[in-house]
Design a protein around this motif. Structure first.
Motif, PDB file in Angstrom:
ATOM      1  N   ALA A 233      24.021  -5.755   7.529  1.00 35.77           N
ATOM      2  CA  ALA A 233      24.419  -5.105   8.783  1.00 35.77           C
ATOM      3  C   ALA A 233      23.386  -4.067   9.203  1.00 35.77           C
ATOM      4  N   ILE A 234      22.866  -3.305   8.240  1.00 35.56           N
ATOM      5  CA  ILE A 234      21.844  -2.294   8.546  1.00 35.56           C
ATOM      6  C   ILE A 234      20.577  -2.968   9.068  1.00 35.56           C
ATOM      7  N   ALA A 235      20.204  -4.092   8.475  1.00 39.65           N
ATOM      8  CA  ALA A 235      19.018  -4.824   8.958  1.00 39.65           C
ATOM      9  C   ALA A 235      19.197  -5.242  10.407  1.00 39.65           C
TER      10      ALA A 235
ATOM     11  N   ILE B 246      18.781  -2.117  12.645  1.00 44.20           N
ATOM     12  CA  ILE B 246      17.374  -1.708  12.757  1.00 44.20           C
ATOM     13  C   ILE B 246      16.629  -2.653  13.699  1.00 44.20           C
ATOM     14  N   ASN B 247      16.864  -3.960  13.551  1.00 44.22           N
ATOM     15  CA  ASN B 247      16.209  -4.916  14.448  1.00 44.22           C
ATOM     16  C   ASN B 247      16.642  -4.706  15.895  1.00 44.22           C
ATOM     17  N   ARG B 248      17.912  -4.410  16.093  1.00 45.07           N
ATOM     18  CA  ARG B 248      18.421  -4.179  17.453  1.00 45.07           C
ATOM     19  C   ARG B 248      17.740  -2.964  18.078  1.00 45.07           C
ATOM     20  N   MET B 249      17.658  -1.857  17.325  1.00 47.47           N
ATOM     21  CA  MET B 249      17.016  -0.657  17.855  1.00 47.47           C
ATOM     22  C   MET B 249      15.544  -0.916  18.145  1.00 47.47           C
ATOM     23  N   HIS B 250      14.885  -1.597  17.220  1.00 52.06           N
ATOM     24  CA  HIS B 250      13.457  -1.877  17.382  1.00 52.06           C
ATOM     25  C   HIS B 250      13.196  -2.722  18.621  1.00 52.06           C
ATOM     26  N   ASN B 251      14.003  -3.770  18.802  1.00 54.79           N
ATOM     27  CA  ASN B 251      13.778  -4.693  19.903  1.00 54.79           C
ATOM     28  C   ASN B 251      14.209  -4.114  21.253  1.00 54.79           C
ATOM     29  N   GLU B 252      15.375  -3.470  21.291  1.00 50.53           N
ATOM     30  CA  GLU B 252      15.891  -2.989  22.573  1.00 50.53           C
ATOM     31  C   GLU B 252      15.188  -1.722  23.049  1.00 50.53           C
TER      32      GLU B 252
ATOM     33  N   LEU C 213      16.166  -6.412   2.801  1.00 44.53           N
ATOM     34  CA  LEU C 213      15.971  -5.618   4.011  1.00 44.53           C
ATOM     35  C   LEU C 213      14.541  -5.771   4.507  1.00 44.53           C
ATOM     36  N   ALA C 214      13.583  -5.644   3.603  1.00 43.76           N
ATOM     37  CA  ALA C 214      12.170  -5.659   3.992  1.00 43.76           C
ATOM     38  C   ALA C 214      11.808  -6.914   4.778  1.00 43.76           C
ATOM     39  N   PHE C 215      12.172  -8.073   4.237  1.00 41.26           N
ATOM     40  CA  PHE C 215      11.796  -9.321   4.908  1.00 41.26           C
ATOM     41  C   PHE C 215      12.702  -9.630   6.092  1.00 41.26           C
ATOM     42  N   GLY C 216      13.813  -8.909   6.192  1.00 43.94           N
ATOM     43  CA  GLY C 216      14.695  -9.088   7.340  1.00 43.94           C
ATOM     44  C   GLY C 216      14.262  -8.319   8.571  1.00 43.94           C
ATOM     45  N   ILE C 217      13.384  -7.311   8.404  1.00 47.89           N
ATOM     46  CA  ILE C 217      13.024  -6.468   9.549  1.00 47.89           C
ATOM     47  C   ILE C 217      11.522  -6.367   9.797  1.00 47.89           C
TER      48      ILE C 217
END
Length: 260
Positions: A186-188, A191-197, A211-215
């Motif tokens: 869920a945290i990954a 983080i991806n949502r904040m980074h992209n949006e 986490l590392a490979f997820g983001i």
């Protein structure tokens, strides 16, 4: 220039020859690393590798013994304090486990940096707090205290506070420490949502490979106080460095077997 940096042209942060010791312990022995606008960089390393020390240098919480850190063309290791203070406003930092103020509810935790650094009205602050909570999928919890939240919820509130001042650069310090795999996933996503949006530059330090490979757009490995490998995920996985391969496979590196 590598493919992951080709579109960026100029780094938003350049770390050059960064060295830091505490007493007789050399923690950073010459870190060289460029961070490019809009990328999600993950810095890996074992416990005690110096990841948190590295991150604190980026935001000016620590001063190096040697080396330079250039943020958008300004060397924060030698710039006047007032100029450094202005540059720090471009950073948002999420500390381990959220680091929320226990005596404040969620609303006041997120509003704290806004009240401290702006002259916004109460309505403007309330609107921004709601926006930040919406981005991390935590709507409607403004009145709750940190003690009423789960570990994963506290991390997300910490993320909301980190973006309150609309920073260009987000720093994440071990954002999944102590969380179960479901909360880590869920945290990954958050983080991806904040980074992209938001289109921000993200720097995350962790030893959590999921986490590392997820983001990550790019990964870098610290060992012995230097960067020993870096590259986009597929290239990093294929690194010929034996320590990187041992780390990825959860094995004891050959040069550490005698210590253990």
């Amino acid at each position: 220039m590598e493919a992951w940096a080709a579109a960026a042209q100029e780094p938003i942060i350049s770390v050059i020859g960064l060295k830091k010791s505490f007493g007789d312990k050399d923690v950073l022995r010459g870190i060289d690393l460029e961070i490019f606008p809009g990328e999600s960089l993950v810095v890996l390393g074992g416990s005690g590798a110096g990841k948190s020390v590295f991150l604190k240098h980026l935001i000016g919480l620590l001063q190096p013994d040697e080396g330079n850190i250039v943020v958008e063309g300004v060397d924060i290791t030698v710039a006047p304090p007032a100029e450094c203070l202005e540059l720090r406003k471009q950073f948002g930092m999420s500390f381990q486990e959220g680091a929320l103020f226990d005596s404040m509810n969620v609303f006041d935790n997120i509003a704290f940096p806004i009240r401290r650094h702006t002259a916004w009205s109460a309505d403007e602050i309330a609107r921004r707090v709601r926006e930040c909570l919406g981005l991390v999928r935590m709507e409607g919890i403004e009145d709750k205290l940190p003690s009423e939240l789960s570990g994963g919820m506290r991390r997300r509130v910490g993320f909301a506070r980190a973006i309150a001042l609309q920073p260009k650069i987000l720093l994440f310090d071990e954002p999944t420490t102590g969380l179960d795999p479901i909360n880590t996933a869920a945290i990954a996503r958050v983080i991806n949502r904040m980074h992209n949006e938001l289109g921000i530059t993200a720097v995350t330090i962790t030893h959590d490979l999921n986490l590392a490979f997820g983001i990550a757009d790019r990964l870098a490995m610290i060992r012995g106080g230097i960067i020993i490998a870096q590259g986009p995920p597929d290239e990093f996985r294929a690194s010929p460095d034996p320590y990187v391969q041992a780390f990825l496979n959860g094995e004891v590196p050959a040069d550490e077997e005698e210590i253990l």
